[in-house]
Write a protein that holds these residues in place. Structure first.
Motif, PDB file in Angstrom:
ATOM      1  N   TRP A   1       0.930  -1.092  -0.048  1.00 55.16           N
ATOM      2  CA  TRP A   1      -0.154   0.094   0.064  1.00 55.16           C
ATOM      3  C   TRP A   1       1.026   1.208   0.014  1.00 55.16           C
ATOM      4  CZ3 TRP A   1      -2.242   2.328   5.032  1.00 55.16           C
ATOM      5  CH2 TRP A   1      -2.873   3.382   4.982  1.00 55.16           C
TER       6      TRP A   1
ATOM      7  N   THR B   1      -1.970  -1.383  -3.928  1.00 59.02           N
ATOM      8  CA  THR B   1      -3.015  -0.558  -4.040  1.00 59.02           C
ATOM      9  C   THR B   1      -2.565   0.741  -3.433  1.00 59.02           C
ATOM     10  OG1 THR B   1      -5.319  -0.015  -3.081  1.00 59.02           O
ATOM     11  CG2 THR B   1      -3.832  -1.204  -1.690  1.00 59.02           C
TER      12      THR B   1
ATOM     13  N   PRO C   1      -6.205  -0.081   2.452  1.00 56.32           N
ATOM     14  CA  PRO C   1      -6.822  -1.318   2.329  1.00 56.32           C
ATOM     15  C   PRO C   1      -8.005  -1.804   3.241  1.00 56.32           C
ATOM     16  CG  PRO C   1      -4.421  -1.551   2.217  1.00 56.32           C
ATOM     17  CD  PRO C   1      -4.550   0.068   2.809  1.00 56.32           C
TER      18      PRO C   1
ATOM     19  N   THR D   1       3.407  -1.023   4.070  1.00 57.42           N
ATOM     20  CA  THR D   1       3.312   0.471   3.954  1.00 57.42           C
ATOM     21  C   THR D   1       4.709   1.046   3.146  1.00 57.42           C
ATOM     22  OG1 THR D   1       1.550   0.725   5.444  1.00 57.42           O
ATOM     23  CG2 THR D   1       2.519   2.674   4.341  1.00 57.42           C
TER      24      THR D   1
END
Length: 441
Positions: free
Chosen positions: A52, A138, A142, A158
């Motif tokens: 992410w 993404t 999330p 992250t």
């Protein structure tokens, strides 16, 4: 520049191993989950991960570096184009590879937040049973975009925006590397600093800007000295890239982070910061009507009765934007923002309505007092409706001694004026009014 290729510079310069990845050092230490994923299959981790982070921080680069380093089968899908059928085909093939050839599969799914719940559900059997090791990427939180069962079976990693030194290293590498410009260009110091600043920590944006500026400079140089690199100046960079490459996704986290910083800057009475965040939103293409709506809410919530004119100014700015559009609409928006940021602040009206709503929701209400009930319909007076009501305009001070709250709430205070701006005057006046209302005057 590598000849005969049409792939963007950012794609050509992707590392082929984790050792060549720039940035994200907190994820690439010895024994880290990503290092274990990239290990040979007998020592590799089967832990699925979700990467992410903002665009251009290396999510796809990390996944493809793992693919090059590992001897496991690597399958890449994009949530933009893939559906449930594609996911199930990958799962079936992975199960067959495991059972027939003892070969494991790594599935890289880009932009998983674009998958529906049903599509994400299709991933669960393969992840849970270990048929595939999932690497999902993404740009959105999330916690909101990935289903809970998949989150609980994956390790969330992250990624952070790249630092200036990281961007500088990538730029220098792209200039020197045969996959990039192969030493045909050079950046002067001002252009280099400007490019790093424009990238906003996004490697892809930095390389895209470098590619545009380099191509522009080479075309302008024509058949110059082939042995000497063509210098890219700040002016050449500016002509190739006409505005800052802002990292701002109108549906993603950056959208909420920037509007949050904007609201808190106005609330914190900092007009300079408020104008900066306003400019960020405008330049990123944010809907000016969304900005105007937030300004109206700000005026009522954070300025309130300390300066009631703030709501008038905010509403006028919203109407002006609707009438004249952009880019001129930035001017009334800026005026409203500066007015609100420098105005005295009070959230007492906002707190008052929330306290009242809390009482109503908890059932702490009571009936309408008889003297306040509607007495205009036939038979109302026979029921006593309106009896004893005192008309405020007939009272000497324009305020009559009278109960307006239901019986269980007599004496309840919802609005307590603050001590800033216009509300100071309201506080003194309201104190006199309340004494008259209660009969203590």
């Amino acid at each position: 520049m590598a000849g005969g290729t049409t792939a963007p510079l950012a794609v050509r310069m992707r590392p082929t191993s984790l050792d060549d990845v720039v940035g994200q050092r907190h994820l690439l230490g010895p024994g880290s989950p990503l290092r274990r994923l990239a290990a040979p299959s007998e020592g590799a981790s089967g832990q699925s991960v979700i990467l992410w982070g903002p665009p251009g921080t290396g999510k796809t680069t990390l996944a493809q570096s793992i693919a090059h380093s590992s001897d496991r089968r690597f399958v890449e899908l994009s949530a933009v184009t893939a559906g449930v059928k594609d996911v199930r085909q990958v799962m079936e093939a992975a199960l067959n590879d495991r059972d027939l050839f003892q070969r494991s599969t790594v599935l890289f799914l880009d932009e998983i937040h674009r998958f529906t719940k049903a599509q994400q559900d299709a991933l669960l059997p393969g992840v849970e049973q270990g048929w595939v090791t999932l690497i999902a990427a993404t740009t959105e939180n999330p916690s909101f975009s990935v289903i809970s069962p998949l989150l609980s079976r994956s390790l969330l990693l992250t990624l952070e925006p790249l630092g200036d030194d990281d961007i500088a290293e990538l730029v220098d590498r792209a200039i020197a590397d045969p996959r990039g410009f192969d030493g045909r260009i050079a950046l002067d110091d001002e252009a280099r600093a400007q490019l790093i600043r424009l990238s906003s920590g996004d490697a892809r944006r930095a390389l895209t800007a470098l590619e545009a500026a380099g191509a522009h400079a080479l075309e302008a140089a024509g058949d110059g000295d082939a042995d000497a690199p063509t210098t890219v100046t700040a002016e050449a960079l500016a002509s190739a890239v006409d505005r800052a490459l802002l990292r701002y996704d109108r549906q993603g986290d950056e959208h909420y982070d920037v509007i949050s910083a904007f609201i808190k800057s106005v609330r914190g009475s900092d007009p300079d910061a408020a104008l900066h965040w306003l400019a960020r939103m405008i330049e990123a293409g944010e809907d000016p009507r969304f900005i105007a709506r937030r300004i109206i809410v700000l005026a009522a919530e954070d300025i309130g009765m300390a300066d009631p004119q703030g709501l008038v100014v905010a509403t006028a700015a919203a109407q002006a934007v609707q009438m004249i559009g952009m880019p001129e609409g930035r001017i009334p928006l800026a005026e409203a923002v500066v007015y609100l940021a420098t105005a005295p602040k009070s959230n007492r009206s906002y707190l008052g309505i929330d306290r009242a709503i809390a009482d109503v929701r908890s059932g702490d209400i009571g009936r309408v007092p008889t003297h306040l009930r509607d007495a205009h319909y036939p038979g109302a007076k026979r029921l006593g409706h309106g009896k004893g009501y005192r008309y405020a305009h007939d009272a000497p001070a324009g305020v009559a001694t009278q109960q307006h709250l239901p019986d269980p709430l007599v004496g309840r205070r919802y609005y307590e004026p603050g001590a800033h701006g216009y509300e100071r005057d309201v506080a003194a006046r309201l104190e006199r009014i309340r004494r008259i209302l209660s009969g203590d005057a």
